[in-house]
Design an enzyme around this catalytic site. Structure first.
Site, PDB file in Angstrom:
ATOM      1  N   ASP A  19     -16.473  -2.326  -7.577  1.00  0.00           N
ATOM      2  CA  ASP A  19     -16.780  -2.037  -6.136  1.00  0.00           C
ATOM      3  C   ASP A  19     -17.502  -1.288  -5.299  1.00  0.00           C
ATOM      4  OD1 ASP A  19     -15.611  -2.416  -3.674  1.00  0.00           O
ATOM      5  OD2 ASP A  19     -13.796  -0.502  -4.079  1.00  0.00           O
ATOM      6  N   ASN A  21     -19.797  -3.141  -3.143  1.00  0.00           N
ATOM      7  CA  ASN A  21     -21.010  -4.321  -3.011  1.00  0.00           C
ATOM      8  C   ASN A  21     -21.327  -4.322  -1.756  1.00  0.00           C
ATOM      9  OD1 ASN A  21     -20.875  -4.846  -5.837  1.00  0.00           O
ATOM     10  ND2 ASN A  21     -20.052  -6.994  -5.558  1.00  0.00           N
ATOM     11  N   GLY A  22     -20.111  -4.180  -0.441  1.00  0.00           N
ATOM     12  CA  GLY A  22     -20.473  -4.387   0.449  1.00  0.00           C
ATOM     13  C   GLY A  22     -20.715  -3.670   1.422  1.00  0.00           C
ATOM     14  N   HIS A  36     -23.357  -8.528  -3.756  1.00  0.00           N
ATOM     15  CA  HIS A  36     -23.050  -9.453  -4.472  1.00  0.00           C
ATOM     16  C   HIS A  36     -24.019  -9.571  -5.411  1.00  0.00           C
ATOM     17  CE1 HIS A  36     -18.909  -9.149  -2.940  1.00  0.00           C
ATOM     18  NE2 HIS A  36     -19.282 -10.218  -1.509  1.00  0.00           N
ATOM     19  N   SER A  64     -10.177 -10.924  -6.454  1.00  0.00           N
ATOM     20  CA  SER A  64      -8.715 -10.818  -6.677  1.00  0.00           C
ATOM     21  C   SER A  64      -8.226 -12.148  -6.765  1.00  0.00           C
ATOM     22  CB  SER A  64      -8.923  -9.488  -6.099  1.00  0.00           C
ATOM     23  OG  SER A  64      -8.559  -9.066  -4.783  1.00  0.00           O
ATOM     24  N   TRP A  68      -9.619 -14.324  -1.975  1.00  0.00           N
ATOM     25  CA  TRP A  68      -9.220 -15.491  -0.904  1.00  0.00           C
ATOM     26  C   TRP A  68      -9.798 -15.196   0.528  1.00  0.00           C
ATOM     27  CZ3 TRP A  68     -11.354 -19.535  -3.794  1.00  0.00           C
ATOM     28  CH2 TRP A  68     -10.930 -19.135  -5.446  1.00  0.00           C
ATOM     29  N   ARG A  70     -10.681 -13.186   2.721  1.00  0.00           N
ATOM     30  CA  ARG A  70     -11.809 -12.708   2.867  1.00  0.00           C
ATOM     31  C   ARG A  70     -12.719 -14.303   3.912  1.00  0.00           C
ATOM     32  NH1 ARG A  70     -15.691  -8.701  -0.975  1.00  0.00           N
ATOM     33  NH2 ARG A  70     -14.306  -7.279  -0.933  1.00  0.00           N
ATOM     34  N   LEU A 130     -18.980  -9.836 -28.183  1.00  0.00           N
ATOM     35  CA  LEU A 130     -18.239  -8.485 -27.537  1.00  0.00           C
ATOM     36  C   LEU A 130     -17.522  -9.571 -26.689  1.00  0.00           C
ATOM     37  CD1 LEU A 130     -18.601  -6.947 -25.294  1.00  0.00           C
ATOM     38  CD2 LEU A 130     -20.723  -8.504 -23.968  1.00  0.00           C
ATOM     39  N   ARG A 187     -14.079   2.495 -12.247  1.00  0.00           N
ATOM     40  CA  ARG A 187     -13.821   1.888 -10.982  1.00  0.00           C
ATOM     41  C   ARG A 187     -14.854   2.692 -10.318  1.00  0.00           C
ATOM     42  NH1 ARG A 187      -9.790   0.426  -6.509  1.00  0.00           N
ATOM     43  NH2 ARG A 187     -10.929  -0.506  -4.934  1.00  0.00           N
ATOM     44  N   ARG A 193      -8.177   4.281  -6.817  1.00  0.00           N
ATOM     45  CA  ARG A 193      -7.046   3.537  -6.994  1.00  0.00           C
ATOM     46  C   ARG A 193      -7.241   1.999  -7.917  1.00  0.00           C
ATOM     47  NH1 ARG A 193      -8.595   2.946  -1.637  1.00  0.00           N
ATOM     48  NH2 ARG A 193     -10.108   1.103  -0.741  1.00  0.00           N
ATOM     49  N   SER A 195      -5.473  -1.254  -7.642  1.00  0.00           N
ATOM     50  CA  SER A 195      -5.671  -2.054  -7.167  1.00  0.00           C
ATOM     51  C   SER A 195      -5.470  -3.787  -7.231  1.00  0.00           C
ATOM     52  CB  SER A 195      -7.569  -2.716  -6.453  1.00  0.00           C
ATOM     53  OG  SER A 195      -7.535  -1.692  -5.732  1.00  0.00           O
TER      54      SER A 195
HETATM   55  C1  FPP Z   1     -16.171  -5.573  -4.570  1.00  0.00           C
HETATM   56  O1  FPP Z   1     -17.149  -4.825  -3.918  1.00  0.00           O
HETATM   57  C2  FPP Z   1     -16.318  -6.565  -4.996  1.00  0.00           C
HETATM   58  C3  FPP Z   1     -16.252  -8.167  -4.743  1.00  0.00           C
HETATM   59  C4  FPP Z   1     -14.465  -8.522  -4.476  1.00  0.00           C
HETATM   60  C5  FPP Z   1     -17.062  -9.428  -6.595  1.00  0.00           C
HETATM   61  C6  FPP Z   1     -17.625  -8.436  -7.515  1.00  0.00           C
HETATM   62  C7  FPP Z   1     -18.170  -9.595  -7.732  1.00  0.00           C
HETATM   63  C8  FPP Z   1     -19.929  -9.056  -7.899  1.00  0.00           C
HETATM   64  C9  FPP Z   1     -19.878  -7.700  -8.671  1.00  0.00           C
HETATM   65  C10 FPP Z   1     -20.991  -9.858  -8.774  1.00  0.00           C
HETATM   66  C11 FPP Z   1     -20.359 -11.193  -7.997  1.00  0.00           C
HETATM   67  C12 FPP Z   1     -19.660 -11.303 -10.176  1.00  0.00           C
HETATM   68  C13 FPP Z   1     -19.825 -12.915 -10.826  1.00  0.00           C
HETATM   69  C14 FPP Z   1     -19.486 -12.554 -12.435  1.00  0.00           C
HETATM   70  C15 FPP Z   1     -19.837 -13.500 -10.076  1.00  0.00           C
HETATM   71  P1  FPP Z   1     -16.338  -4.955  -2.072  1.00  0.00           P
HETATM   72  O2  FPP Z   1     -17.308  -6.592  -1.494  1.00  0.00           O
HETATM   73  O3  FPP Z   1     -15.883  -5.527  -2.460  1.00  0.00           O
HETATM   74  O4  FPP Z   1     -17.587  -3.989  -1.511  1.00  0.00           O
HETATM   75  P2  FPP Z   1     -16.938  -2.691  -0.446  1.00  0.00           P
HETATM   76  O5  FPP Z   1     -15.797  -2.303  -0.729  1.00  0.00           O
HETATM   77  O6  FPP Z   1     -18.276  -2.298  -0.241  1.00  0.00           O
HETATM   78  O7  FPP Z   1     -16.977  -4.233   0.719  1.00  0.00           O
END
Ligand code: FPP
Length: 254
Positions: A19, A21-22, A36, A64, A68, A70, A130, A187, A193, A195
């Site tokens: 969690d 990335n954004g 991402h 998740s 979908w 988003r 693995l 996490r 949480r 989720s």
């Molecule tokens: C949560 O960050 C992350 C995701 C919804 C996607 C996780 C995906 C990756 C790590 C990369 C893709 C992996 C593969 C195998 C293609 P968020 O976007 O919810 O971040 P935020 O909560 O800060 O907005």
């Protein structure tokens, strides 16, 4: 010191909610896609570290059921990154004995994504170092509902009676059939949480929350999580005294 205190808990299966990335991207004034992309690099490094640490099973929450909802461009970006990831990691997966597995409601994925996944799953089937499981289009409640449907079909077909259904049957109907339950869930991003991730399977997992966004999670953070896990005393609902018994210890290690 009791035998149990001597016994370090074994970690067979690590599960991760990747969690943040954004937020990582936003803090840098970058588009979410950059977060991402960096997240994929972190995943590749994490797989490497799991091989190093001889962890046999790694399961990551990559997309998740709720994702979908988003914005469409973000969904498309994530699916594109997945296809790229599979192509880019193909050689390494084969050379290093990584077996790919996918859990979730795969019916919702596009034909192209399904085809890339099926090919990677087929090609890596013999991998025995693995097992990397990607949770895609995945929700824990949805998985449980689909399992219940599968069992209901068996009851309707007369294969078993409702009274015969037990936890073991239920486990066999889950997407994760064949995988051990996770020992540790990590996490990232500071959220506390789970989720809707692996609701059934996490029943006795140790939980580790870290205040670092997924793109910044590296081998040092992973090793800190593993060290924290090693300090845990797992009891599986029993007493500490019971856990000193030889048979319980060997169950724990299996
Ligand atoms: C949560 O960050 C992350 C995701 C919804 C996607 C996780 C995906 C990756 C790590 C990369 C893709 C992996 C593969 C195998 C293609 P968020 O976007 O919810 O971040 P935020 O909560 O800060 O907005």
């Amino acid at each position: 010191m009791t035998k149990f205190e001597n016994q370090l808990p074994v970690l067979h299966h690590l599960a991760i909610i990747m969690d943040g990335n954004g937020r990582w991207a936003k803090e840098r004034g970058l588009p979410r896609v950059a977060g991402h992309q960096q997240g994929v690099k972190t995943l590749v490094e994490t797989v490497e570290e799991c091989l190093e640490q001889r962890i046999g099973f790694l399961t990551v929450f990559a997309f998740s059921s709720e994702n979908w909802g988003r914005p469409q461009p973000e969904v498309e970006t994530l699916m594109g990154l997945l296809v790229e990831f599979l192509a880019a990691q193909r050689t390494k997966m084969l050379e290093r004995g990584i077996r790919l597995k996918v859990i979730g409601d795969l019916e919702r994925l596009s034909a192209q994504v399904k085809q890339s996944l099926q090919q990677a799953i087929r090609e890596t089937d013999a991998g025995d170092t693995l097992t990397l499981t990607l949770a895609l289009s995945y929700g824990g409640r949805d998985e449980i509902v689909r399992a219940a449907r599968r069992i209901a079909c068996r009851v309707t077909a007369g294969e078993i009676t409702a009274a015969e259904i037990n936890a073991s049957d239920f486990e066999k109907s889950l997407d994760t059939y064949g995988l051990p339950d996770p020992d540790l869930l990590i996490r990232t991003s500071g959220e506390l949480r789970i989720s809707n991730f692996l609701l059934w399977q996490l029943a006795y997992a140790e939980l580790y929350f870290v205040d670092v966004y997924w793109p910044d999670f590296g081998p040092i953070e992973l090793r800190a999580a593993l060290e924290s896990y090693r300090q845990r005393r797992r009891r599986f609902g029993l007493t500490a005294e019971q856990m000193t018994q030889e048979d319980v210890l060997s169950n724990n290690a299996s």
